[in-house]
Design a protein around this motif. Structure first.
Motif, PDB file in Angstrom:
ATOM      1  N   LEU A 223       0.829  -1.207   0.000  1.00  0.00           N
ATOM      2  CA  LEU A 223       0.000   0.000   0.000  1.00  0.00           C
ATOM      3  C   LEU A 223       0.868   1.263   0.000  1.00  0.00           C
ATOM      4  O   LEU A 223       0.564   2.235  -0.695  1.00  0.00           O
ATOM      5  CB  LEU A 223      -0.909  -0.013   1.233  1.00  0.00           C
ATOM      6  N   VAL A 224       1.945   1.229   0.773  1.00  0.00           N
ATOM      7  CA  VAL A 224       2.850   2.382   0.846  1.00  0.00           C
ATOM      8  C   VAL A 224       3.471   2.658  -0.520  1.00  0.00           C
ATOM      9  O   VAL A 224       3.540   3.812  -0.967  1.00  0.00           O
ATOM     10  CB  VAL A 224       3.943   2.134   1.903  1.00  0.00           C
ATOM     11  N   PHE A 225       3.928   1.599  -1.209  1.00  0.00           N
ATOM     12  CA  PHE A 225       4.548   1.774  -2.519  1.00  0.00           C
ATOM     13  C   PHE A 225       3.550   2.345  -3.534  1.00  0.00           C
ATOM     14  O   PHE A 225       3.898   3.221  -4.333  1.00  0.00           O
ATOM     15  CB  PHE A 225       5.086   0.435  -3.033  1.00  0.00           C
ATOM     16  N   ILE A 226       2.331   1.844  -3.493  1.00  0.00           N
ATOM     17  CA  ILE A 226       1.332   2.297  -4.463  1.00  0.00           C
ATOM     18  C   ILE A 226       0.965   3.757  -4.230  1.00  0.00           C
ATOM     19  O   ILE A 226       0.871   4.556  -5.169  1.00  0.00           O
ATOM     20  CB  ILE A 226       0.076   1.406  -4.385  1.00  0.00           C
ATOM     21  N   ILE A 227       0.766   4.122  -2.961  1.00  0.00           N
ATOM     22  CA  ILE A 227       0.323   5.477  -2.641  1.00  0.00           C
ATOM     23  C   ILE A 227       1.432   6.503  -2.879  1.00  0.00           C
ATOM     24  O   ILE A 227       1.200   7.568  -3.461  1.00  0.00           O
ATOM     25  CB  ILE A 227      -0.181   5.545  -1.184  1.00  0.00           C
TER      26      ILE A 227
END
Length: 305
Positions: A223-227
């Motif tokens: 989620l961190v990478f995508i956001i």
């Protein structure tokens, strides 16, 4: 009685020391946040309404309050470089998202210790073992010297204007897979064996294990990478500056590259107010997209097995 008082003093002193230690630890990220986040944003906002005076080498407010806004938007909508930059930035970000499943699969392959996993791990770890500057030089010489020799070409991909951007992006994606692999495999190592055994009892094979156990378990990291990739649309240079400096072909421009070159170019400080306006403009676009993406990914993301 005196013994009880002595114990209370010891406990009180221990609590004070613990509080001092806590304050010292918390102070580091707090000061970092104030200096490099709050101060930076406030300074950017103020700079958007100022102009540079070369005579005094200082910034001051102007009577034409929105001068920088008009200048930026005239340049943004009037120059073809920004149109190319927007296109390349979007393509680069789409490629980054396409690399996420590849990084996940490679990380899962290595984590499961499948055949030749050590070889792939070593090849992907090499960028982290050697200086980034050294890798940049090696890659540039490989693309401009080795490729033309191998395929009998007049010049390499990094010398041809039409392929400058693609050549830089390939290097960037390779580094991204290597960096993501370290984080993904480390997170996968934290998955409990009991959960994996439960999946095997339920008849899950490798694909089912990856989809129903591994992916939901590492989803917070994913989620961190995508956001964080969303704001990168407007700030990423795709390593174009590292390879070409300020002389990149316009076909290789990204938004981040244009803004950076404006800030460090000959005009330098005189372009900072215009860049400040650009930062506010791109933040106004990226911020709602980021919050919307986070809400959707949290609400509709995979749940743990």
């Amino acid at each position: 009685m005196e013994k009880i008082r002595s114990n209370r003093k010891k406990v009180s002193w221990r609590n004070k020391k613990a509080m001092i230690f806590y304050i010292c630890i918390v102070a580091i990220p707090f000061i970092n946040f104030i200096l490099f986040q709050v101060f930076q944003y406030v300074n950017t906002f103020i700079l958007a309404f100022q102009v540079y005076d070369p005579g005094t080498a200082s910034f001051h407010f102007t009577s034409d309050f929105f001068f920088n806004f008009r200048s930026f938007f005239e340049e943004f909508f009037g120059q073809s470089g920004f149109a190319i930059g927007i296109r390349n930035s979007i393509l680069f970000s789409i490629g980054q998202y396409m690399m996420i499943p590849i990084s996940l699969l490679v990380s899962y392959y290595i984590w499961k210790k499948m055949p030749a996993n050590r070889f792939f791990q070593t090849m992907l770890m090499m960028p982290g073992m050697i200086s980034g500057m050294v890798w940049t030089v090696i890659y540039k010489y490989f693309m401009d010297r080795a490729i033309p020799e191998l395929f009998n070409l007049p010049f390499g991909p990094m010398s041809a204007p039409a392929t400058q951007f693609i050549a830089a992006v390939i290097y960037c994606y390779w580094l991204a897979v290597a960096g993501n692999m370290l984080i993904y495999t480390g997170t996968m190592s934290g998955i409990s064996n009991e959960l994996l055994d439960a999946g095997k009892v339920d008849g899950l094979r490798s694909i089912g294990e990856f989809w129903h156990i591994v992916l939901p378990s590492i989803y917070p990291v994913l989620l961190v990478f995508i956001i964080t990739a969303i704001p990168g649309i407007f700030s990423g240079t795709a390593n174009v500056y590292e390879f070409y400096g300020q002389s990149a072909d316009p076909s290789a421009y990204t938004i981040g590259y244009i803004m950076f070159v404006k800030a460090v170019g000959i005009a330098g400080e005189s372009q900072w107010p215009s860049n400040a306006v650009g930062s506010l403009f791109f933040t106004a676009i990226a911020a709602p997209l980021t919050f919307l993406a986070r809400w959707a990914l949290v609400k509709f993301g995979p749940k743990e097995y």
